[in-house]
Design a protein around this motif. Structure first.
Motif, PDB file in Angstrom:
ATOM      1  N   ARG A 191      91.932  -6.905   3.389  1.00 53.53           N
ATOM      2  CA  ARG A 191      92.553  -5.701   2.579  1.00 53.53           C
ATOM      3  C   ARG A 191      93.037  -6.360   1.423  1.00 53.53           C
ATOM      4  O   ARG A 191      93.125  -5.573   0.344  1.00 53.53           O
ATOM      5  CB  ARG A 191      93.535  -5.069   3.526  1.00 53.53           C
ATOM      6  CG  ARG A 191      93.083  -4.284   4.553  1.00 53.53           C
ATOM      7  CD  ARG A 191      94.042  -4.248   5.868  1.00 53.53           C
ATOM      8  NE  ARG A 191      94.159  -5.572   6.532  1.00 53.53           N
ATOM      9  CZ  ARG A 191      94.893  -5.789   7.500  1.00 53.53           C
ATOM     10  NH1 ARG A 191      95.545  -4.916   7.977  1.00 53.53           N
ATOM     11  NH2 ARG A 191      94.728  -7.036   7.893  1.00 53.53           N
ATOM     12  N   THR A 234      94.345  -0.933   8.012  1.00 56.40           N
ATOM     13  CA  THR A 234      95.206  -1.499   8.879  1.00 56.40           C
ATOM     14  C   THR A 234      94.731  -0.972  10.392  1.00 56.40           C
ATOM     15  O   THR A 234      94.567  -1.662  11.074  1.00 56.40           O
ATOM     16  CB  THR A 234      96.477  -1.507   8.644  1.00 56.40           C
ATOM     17  OG1 THR A 234      97.142  -2.152   7.457  1.00 56.40           O
ATOM     18  CG2 THR A 234      97.442  -2.158   9.756  1.00 56.40           C
ATOM     19  N   SER A 238      93.103  -3.401  12.861  1.00 55.43           N
ATOM     20  CA  SER A 238      93.933  -4.205  13.742  1.00 55.43           C
ATOM     21  C   SER A 238      94.704  -3.138  14.685  1.00 55.43           C
ATOM     22  O   SER A 238      95.805  -3.578  15.490  1.00 55.43           O
ATOM     23  CB  SER A 238      94.969  -4.860  12.921  1.00 55.43           C
ATOM     24  OG  SER A 238      94.370  -5.554  12.004  1.00 55.43           O
ATOM     25  N   THR A 255     101.380  -0.822   9.577  1.00 56.21           N
ATOM     26  CA  THR A 255     101.225  -1.146   8.267  1.00 56.21           C
ATOM     27  C   THR A 255     102.607  -2.027   7.922  1.00 56.21           C
ATOM     28  O   THR A 255     102.544  -3.039   7.287  1.00 56.21           O
ATOM     29  CB  THR A 255     101.039  -0.165   7.405  1.00 56.21           C
ATOM     30  OG1 THR A 255      99.767   0.650   7.888  1.00 56.21           O
ATOM     31  CG2 THR A 255     100.639  -0.495   6.010  1.00 56.21           C
ATOM     32  N   GLU A 258     102.820  -5.308   9.393  1.00 57.08           N
ATOM     33  CA  GLU A 258     101.698  -6.141   8.853  1.00 57.08           C
ATOM     34  C   GLU A 258     102.010  -6.533   7.559  1.00 57.08           C
ATOM     35  O   GLU A 258     101.839  -7.851   7.213  1.00 57.08           O
ATOM     36  CB  GLU A 258     100.501  -5.453   8.763  1.00 57.08           C
ATOM     37  CG  GLU A 258      99.179  -6.284   8.286  1.00 57.08           C
ATOM     38  CD  GLU A 258      98.474  -6.902   9.538  1.00 57.08           C
ATOM     39  OE1 GLU A 258      97.173  -7.297   9.539  1.00 57.08           O
ATOM     40  OE2 GLU A 258      99.035  -6.718  10.585  1.00 57.08           O
ATOM     41  N   TYR A 262     102.903 -10.387   6.734  1.00 55.71           N
ATOM     42  CA  TYR A 262     102.069 -11.093   5.651  1.00 55.71           C
ATOM     43  C   TYR A 262     103.027 -11.512   4.519  1.00 55.71           C
ATOM     44  O   TYR A 262     102.774 -12.679   4.039  1.00 55.71           O
ATOM     45  CB  TYR A 262     101.295  -9.703   4.798  1.00 55.71           C
ATOM     46  CG  TYR A 262     100.502 -10.422   3.758  1.00 55.71           C
ATOM     47  CD1 TYR A 262      99.178 -10.996   4.236  1.00 55.71           C
ATOM     48  CD2 TYR A 262     100.780 -10.286   2.479  1.00 55.71           C
ATOM     49  CE1 TYR A 262      98.304 -11.314   2.996  1.00 55.71           C
ATOM     50  CE2 TYR A 262      99.756 -10.736   1.385  1.00 55.71           C
ATOM     51  CZ  TYR A 262      98.468 -11.166   1.885  1.00 55.71           C
ATOM     52  OH  TYR A 262      97.778 -11.686   0.826  1.00 55.71           O
TER      53      TYR A 262
END
Length: 419
Positions: A191, A234, A238, A255, A258, A262
């Motif tokens: 992404r 996302t 995932s 999200t 994530e 991240y």
């Protein structure tokens, strides 16, 4: 680096100031620190026990990022004194031919990568049922060809398409095709390609003084569209993992977790490795320098990782720092200290000086060659989480710009001598 827009709003002024190698990574680094300090669902953030902040590890990391900032500033200033190439003048290349040539490279890379992944991996029906499209990326690397790296060019043409749509108010079938290529590449790769495209489009708007054209409403709508895209990707890539491992079914919650993972996990890894650097004998060797002065596809086989994910699962510090083995990046400081020890400081000093010089030099182009400056600046943007300058995709994108510029210069109606 850039000129101040004629009618800047608050967003335009901030973007103009931050758009330089010495500062572009700072906002995301600070956001990462905030998210690292926030509470999270157990294990979802990539760690269970947060590292402690001490004077020693804070001093090491502060010195690291200060070194990057100072050397980048010096490189930016050196670039202003180097005469420009003729190819960098406004009419030296035909913009439409450049756009088409870059689109062809992206199309070959994206289509080739998808076909290879589908041949080696599970069916689309099965991926849709399990909602784990990230398995396609694993399948792609089972029999990888360097030609597939051209898929990263989709962020360049996607970024140019976004620039044309948002700032120039133009929309053609070629723009639509490139947006589709961008989404297709993001679905099979990462992404982050969407973020790259947004950064590239913003860079073009700053370079050509179009950033002042964007209204607060457009910023809001664009931000909403970007958020929806990231949430959707996302969920597609995932959702199965978050549902099975953490019991999370809400796409927005997935999200957020994530993003926290991240941005926050690299801070966790950096703090832990800085603690190790302060309290244990130095490690690493200057013999590993090749990892940071050549692209990944030229690295010796014995130094290449086998999982194609950034090598986190094989890191030396996993028994000393609490961090998930499934993470794909862990910060440039962590990687470079692990390979080079304290030699990482002079190496990062030289590389950031050199890259800031190169990026700032091509940023002065009056045509689309300035995209090289955008690519280099994206490398600086990534320094809070990974050393992108040696990535194969970094090299391929720069070579793609040169190739497209060469093709476009052949049909350019006239060539000006660069000032």
């Amino acid at each position: 680096m850039p000129h101040e827009p004629e009618r800047p709003n608050g967003f335009a002024r901030f973007a103009t100031v931050i758009w330089q190698p010495s500062l572009v990574f700072v906002p995301f680094l600070l956001i990462g620190v905030v998210l690292w300090l926030c509470p999270s669902m157990e294990g979802a953030s990539g760690y269970l026990i947060r590292e402690q902040i001490t004077f020693s590890n804070l001093a090491i990391l502060t010195s690291w990022y200060a070194c990057i900032c100072v050397c980048a500033v010096v490189g930016q200033r050196v670039a202003t004194g180097i005469p420009r190439l003729t190819l960098m003048s406004k009419n030296a290349i035909d913009p439409h031919t450049f756009y088409v040539a870059l689109t062809v490279l992206a199309f070959v890379g994206v289509v080739g990568a998808w076909l290879a992944a589908l041949r080696a991996g599970p069916s689309l029906v099965e991926l849709a049922k399990t909602q784990q499209f990230n398995l396609l990326k694993d399948a792609l690397y089972d029999n990888y060809n360097l030609l597939y790296s051209l898929r990263y060019t989709s962020s360049l043409v996607g970024g140019y398409a976004i620039y044309r749509i948002v700032f120039l108010r133009k929309l053609t079938r070629l723009d639509v095709l490139n947006l589709v290529l961008l989404l297709a590449a993001a679905a099979i790769s990462a992404r982050i390609l969407i973020v790259q495209a947004v950064i590239f489009s913003g860079g073009l708007a700053i370079r050509f003084n179009d950033i002042g054209r964007i209204s607060s409403r457009t910023i809001g709508v664009s931000g909403l569209v970007l958020a929806m895209l990231i949430v959707t990707l996302t969920w597609v890539r995932s959702a199965g993992s978050y549902r099975d491992y953490f019991g999370v079914k809400n796409p927005v919650a997935m999200t957020f977790l994530e993003i926290q993972r991240y941005l926050g996990a690299p801070v966790q890894a950096s703090m832990g490795v800085a603690r190790i650097a302060a309290n244990q004998p130095p490690r690493g060797s200057l013999s590993n320098l090749i990892l940071y002065v050549t692209p990944t596809f030229l690295h010796p086989e014995e130094l290449k990782v086998e999982d194609h994910s950034g090598g986190v699962a094989t890191q030396w510090y996993l028994h000393d720092v609490d961090i998930s083995e499934t993470l794909t990046t862990n910060s440039a400081f962590v990687d470079m200290y692990g390979h080079l020890g304290f030699w990482a400081f002079p190496v990062i000093a030289w590389s950031t000086f050199l890259m800031a010089t190169i990026g700032s030099y091509f940023w002065r182009s009056d045509n689309l060659m300035c995209l090289i400056g955008c690519i280099v600046l994206y490398g600086f943007f990534e320094l809070w989480r990974t050393y992108y300058f040696s990535a194969g995709s970094f090299t391929f994108m720069i070579l793609a710009v040169f190739a497209a510029a060469g093709a476009a210069s052949l049909v350019s109606p006239k060539t000006e001598v660069a000032a």
